[in-house]
Design an enzyme around this catalytic site. Structure first.
Site, PDB file in Angstrom:
ATOM      1  N   HIS A  87      -6.806 -24.077  18.443  1.00 24.06           N
ATOM      2  CA  HIS A  87      -8.102 -24.760  18.456  1.00 24.06           C
ATOM      3  C   HIS A  87      -8.452 -25.306  19.844  1.00 24.06           C
ATOM      4  O   HIS A  87      -9.595 -25.642  20.098  1.00 24.06           O
ATOM      5  CB  HIS A  87      -8.205 -25.819  17.348  1.00 24.06           C
ATOM      6  CG  HIS A  87      -7.531 -27.123  17.620  1.00 24.06           C
ATOM      7  ND1 HIS A  87      -6.298 -27.462  17.100  1.00 24.06           N
ATOM      8  CD2 HIS A  87      -7.925 -28.204  18.334  1.00 24.06           C
ATOM      9  CE1 HIS A  87      -5.978 -28.680  17.477  1.00 24.06           C
ATOM     10  NE2 HIS A  87      -6.943 -29.158  18.233  1.00 24.06           N
ATOM     11  N   ASP A 223      -1.235 -22.873  14.646  1.00 27.59           N
ATOM     12  CA  ASP A 223      -2.254 -23.322  15.601  1.00 27.59           C
ATOM     13  C   ASP A 223      -1.752 -23.253  17.048  1.00 27.59           C
ATOM     14  O   ASP A 223      -1.457 -24.279  17.670  1.00 27.59           O
ATOM     15  CB  ASP A 223      -2.666 -24.760  15.235  1.00 27.59           C
ATOM     16  CG  ASP A 223      -3.987 -25.154  15.871  1.00 27.59           C
ATOM     17  OD1 ASP A 223      -4.432 -24.470  16.804  1.00 27.59           O
ATOM     18  OD2 ASP A 223      -4.567 -26.167  15.427  1.00 27.59           O
ATOM     19  N   SER A 653      -3.478 -32.877  20.936  1.00 26.35           N
ATOM     20  CA  SER A 653      -3.377 -31.505  20.461  1.00 26.35           C
ATOM     21  C   SER A 653      -2.833 -30.620  21.562  1.00 26.35           C
ATOM     22  O   SER A 653      -3.271 -30.699  22.704  1.00 26.35           O
ATOM     23  CB  SER A 653      -4.735 -30.979  20.035  1.00 26.35           C
ATOM     24  OG  SER A 653      -4.917 -31.291  18.694  1.00 26.35           O
TER      25      SER A 653
HETATM   26  N1  ARG Z   1      -7.961 -32.012  13.372  1.00 20.03           N
HETATM   27  C1  ARG Z   1      -7.420 -31.411  14.542  1.00 20.03           C
HETATM   28  C2  ARG Z   1      -7.878 -32.179  15.794  1.00 20.03           C
HETATM   29  O1  ARG Z   1      -8.513 -33.173  15.695  1.00 20.03           O
HETATM   30  C3  ARG Z   1      -7.690 -29.962  14.629  1.00 20.03           C
HETATM   31  C4  ARG Z   1      -9.107 -29.570  14.838  1.00 20.03           C
HETATM   32  C5  ARG Z   1      -9.396 -28.119  14.944  1.00 20.03           C
HETATM   33  N2  ARG Z   1      -9.342 -27.426  13.711  1.00 20.03           N
HETATM   34  C6  ARG Z   1     -10.393 -27.260  12.862  1.00 20.03           C
HETATM   35  N3  ARG Z   1     -10.173 -26.621  11.756  1.00 20.03           N
HETATM   36  N4  ARG Z   1     -11.587 -27.688  13.124  1.00 20.03           N
HETATM   37  O2  ARG Z   1      -8.227 -31.675  16.816  1.00 20.03           O
HETATM   38  N1  ASP Z   2      -6.238 -32.516  16.392  1.00 20.72           N
HETATM   39  C1  ASP Z   2      -6.241 -33.527  17.417  1.00 20.72           C
HETATM   40  C2  ASP Z   2      -6.508 -32.947  18.804  1.00 20.72           C
HETATM   41  O1  ASP Z   2      -7.169 -31.950  18.945  1.00 20.72           O
HETATM   42  C3  ASP Z   2      -4.993 -34.319  17.353  1.00 20.72           C
HETATM   43  C4  ASP Z   2      -5.129 -35.508  16.483  1.00 20.72           C
HETATM   44  O2  ASP Z   2      -6.201 -36.090  16.426  1.00 20.72           O
HETATM   45  O3  ASP Z   2      -4.133 -35.867  15.860  1.00 20.72           O
HETATM   46  O4  ASP Z   2      -6.173 -33.510  19.804  1.00 20.72           O
END
Ligand code: ARG
Ligand code: ASP
Length: 718
Positions: A87, A223, A653
């Site tokens: 991502h 990921d 991330s």
């Molecule tokens: N929640 C994770 C973060 O905040 C991954 C985000 C990307 N993935 C998604 N399915 N949108 O970045």
């Molecule tokens: N998914 C988040 C990021 O892209 C990480 C988090 O918020 O835990 O940095």
């Protein structure tokens, strides 16, 4: 007497507990030696603080970088190979994708160096050193300055210090504020600019579970994506060139194939973006009861429309996948955060602390401390309507695709009768790439639908004095009917159609300015921006400045009140260490979530009917034959993700997750939904970071993609 002894014991236990209150905190690498290393060793870390951060020797920090503008990445080979999240590389993968070469869907693997894909504008940033600059920055700041003067003076000191720190070098320097301006640190860094895409799994692996599973556990997302840094022949940063060679790092992470079990030490070394651990009850109240619900509501609508359109049309899926992921990510987090804070009774807890503070402040007899809480209360009453208006402006106005696109034409504002033709031509030329990239991902029908529905929300939920002038025109000309206004907008504007826009620009001269200024999209954009600048920005920044000042005193007071507690600074996108252990958790009564997932779970979720759960045939085959090579765990299973108690946030991330021996065991990519309130209040029982088990990434690279040449570059510890 007995009471005193009891009190003494009690406070001892309390302090002892605080120090051991496991795993909360994002610590400054330079200060590990002072505050954390003993505790880390107790928990299973076997190296020294200098092995993590040092200016005298090669250390882990030399292998950790800011990837792009908001993620972390780490080096995994002596030839500049880095790993980050899928991502995090998503934007790049998407940019290289088309219906013909659909790398998002099919994945991408460079089988030779020549096939690696360049990414203009993508950079990686290494920290060279950091230094405590508090004294220098605050040296001539006295308490008699008003807040604005104070900030101006500080900004001047910072600019001076940054310039001085990099004089005669190609480094970049940045001084950042810590503890709301109570401390300042300098960061010197080196930016590499030629970073090429090497490999990415198909979305069915790299984004498996999609936004349905996002922020959730149990999780099965592979990921990760792989890039390579290139440098000039002196191993120094250079713009992209075919002559560049793979960067030779001082340090890259060895990769452990041994895996981890519950209770094992883990640490995350990366760039957490923003946390607000020291907010007052007033701020939390405003956020979770007023501001976030409005934003959640707006985004919910956008997401519904995008999803429908994406399901209908493959091209729209590619065009809107990145936009959808971006919109839905924060939306889902805010929902989880609100629930988490409510479950934790966060507001009550903060109120209790504030009461304690008030009592303490009274005893200290320092005016500013004792005035703080009433001032907070008053200011949030005043501030919240402005923050809300600002959120509506942004979420329901400025961030609409078409509006953001039109803002790129702001340089036309200065055109007049006397503007030379060549100057106009240059302006248009400069816009070419924006025009191209906007229309690549533009679907008129979807865009119009979002525009219409979101403007309705904007119109129906804001008071007249808190929304742009243009809505008055909608009232007058369209009797407040947003549908009619949108019809007019998408029929008349030159910005909603690439051909129309190009034709207009090809023949553009100063005399056509009138037409441009009458364009509905241009007018809407202007009205939005004028509204923000004239009615919101000034007051908002005045009030926020006041909050900043209160925060500075409050945190200063808190640190004096809780003398025995080691405070960690809020995340501010500087390099930090979080450490803890692999751990499971109990999300709800009667349910326990195991600390790891396996490939079996992917097969269980398999459903070709649902885009997010459509497992590739090749992966099924590998599963059937248990063809895991050396990447299986000791029971012969293929692990996919694991949870631990490291305190992380957005920006973490892609961060390396490291074992007690300093080896890479995984790549951090998310948190659990029950724990997303950790940005405001960390709960050791519920807050978990989610890590991709590095063995799953290697398995995908090796067995799924057949890119074993990449594995050969790495240093595996078996
Ligand atoms: N929640 C994770 C973060 O905040 C991954 C985000 C990307 N993935 C998604 N399915 N949108 O970045
Ligand atoms: N998914 C988040 C990021 O892209 C990480 C988090 O918020 O835990 O940095």
């Amino acid at each position: 007497m007995i009471k005193k002894i009891f009190l003494f014991l009690f406070s001892f236990i309390f302090i002892f507990n605080l120090e051991n209150k496991a795993d909360e905190g994002m610590w400054i690498p330079m200060l590990l030696k002072k505050y954390n290393i003993e505790d880390m060793k107790k928990k299973g870390f076997k190296l020294t603080a200098e092995d993590i951060y040092s200016v005298n020797q090669t250390c882990m920090k030399d292998a950790v970088m800011i990837f792009g503008g908001g993620c972390t990445g780490e080096l995994i080979s002596a030839e500049g190979l880095l790993i980050t999240n899928h991502h995090c590389g998503y934007g790049q993968i998407q940019k290289h994708s088309s219906l013909k070469n659909d790398y998002l869907t099919d994945g991408f693997w460079a089988m030779s160096r020549e096939e690696e894909l360049a990414n203009p504008n993508l950079t990686v940033t290494f920290l060279v050193r950091m230094e405590d600059f508090t004294e220098r920055i605050l040296k001539d700041i006295d308490d008699n300055l008003n807040e604005k003067e104070r900030q101006e003076k500080i900004a001047y000191n910072i600019a001076f210090a940054e310039a001085e720190a990099t004089e005669g070098t190609n480094y970049k320097a940045k001084v950042k504020s810590f503890f709301y301006g109570n401390e300042y640190y300098l960061f010197v860094s080196e930016v590499y600019k030629d970073v090429r895409l090497v490999g990415a799994p198909p979305s069915a692996i790299g984004k498996f579970g999609g936004d349905t599973d996002n922020w959730m556990w149990p999780r099965h997302t592979g990921d990760f994506s792989i890039f390579r840094i290139y440098a000039d022949k002196y191993n120094k940063p250079a713009e992209y060139s075919a002559e560049n060679v793979p960067y030779k790092p001082k340090k890259h992470f060895p990769i452990s194939l041994k895996g981890v079990e519950k209770g094992d030490f883990t640490m995350v070394f990366g760039y957490p973006g923003t946390t607000e651990e020291y907010l007052t009850s007033f701020a939390i109240e405003s956020k979770i009861n007023t501001l976030n619900p409005s934003k959640i509501n707006i985004r919910q609508k956008k997401i519904d429309i995008m999803l429908k359109a994406m399901d209908k049309d493959r091209k729209v899926r590619i065009q809107y996948s990145s936009k959808h992921a971006g919109t839905s990510n924060a939306w889902k987090k805010w929902i989880g955060e609100k629930r988490g804070l409510e479950r934790l009774n966060a507001i009550e807890k903060k109120k209790k602390l504030e009461k304690e503070f008030s009592l303490w402040a009274k005893k200290q007899n320092i005016k500013i401390y004792s005035e703080l809480l009433p001032r907070y209360e008053k200011i949030y009453e005043e501030l919240t309507p402005y923050s809300l208006a600002s959120d509506y402006f942004y979420e329901a106005g400025y961030s609409l695709d078409i509006i953001r696109f039109v803002t790129k034409f702001k340089s036309f504002k200065s055109v007049n009768k006397n503007t030379q033709e060549i100057e106009i031509k240059t302006k248009i030329f400069k816009l070419n790439s924006s025009i191209k990239s906007f229309f690549k991902d533009y679907n008129k029908e979807t865009d119009k639908k979002i525009f219409t529905e979101i403007l309705k929300i904007y119109y129906n939920n804001t008071k007249k004095n808190f929304r742009p002038e243009i809505f008055n025109m909608v009232d007058k000309k369209f009797k407040g009917d947003i549908n009619k206004y949108a019809d007019y907008f998408y029929k008349k504007s030159i910005f909603v159609d690439q051909n129309k826009l190009r034709k207009f620009l090809d023949k553009f001269k100063a005399s056509k300015l009138k037409k441009l200024k009458k364009d509905p999209a241009y007018q809407m954009t202007e009205s939005l921006i004028d509204f923000y600048v004239e009615k919101i920005a000034g007051k908002l920044s005045e009030l926020e400045l006041e909050v900043l000042k209160l925060n500075r005193f409050y945190l200063d007071g808190l640190r004096k009140m809780q003398k025995d507690k080691v405070f960690y600074p809020d995340a501010n996108f500087t390099l930090r260490i979080a450490y803890g252990q692999v751990d499971d958790y109990f999300p709800y009564d009667g349910i326990r979530y195991k600390h790891f997932t396996t490939l079996k779970g992917i097969m269980e979720k398999d459903n070709p009917e649902i885009y997010d759960y459509d497992v590739p045939d090749k992966l099924k085959e590998l599963y059937k034959n248990k063809n895991y090579g050396k990447y299986a765990d000791k029971n012969g299973n293929m692990r996919v993700c694991f949870t631990a108690s490291n305190h992380t946030t957005g920006g973490n991330s892609g961060s390396p997750v490291i074992n007690g021996n300093g080896e890479l065991i995984g790549v951090n990519f998310d948190r659990n939904w029950e724990g997303t309130m950790s940005d405001i209040m960390y709960d050791p029982d519920q807050c978990r970071n989610i890590t991709l088990d590095i063995r799953y990434a290697l398995f995908i690279i090796d067995k799924f993609a057949g890119a074993s040449h990449l594995i050969k570059e790495m240093t595996l510890v078996e």
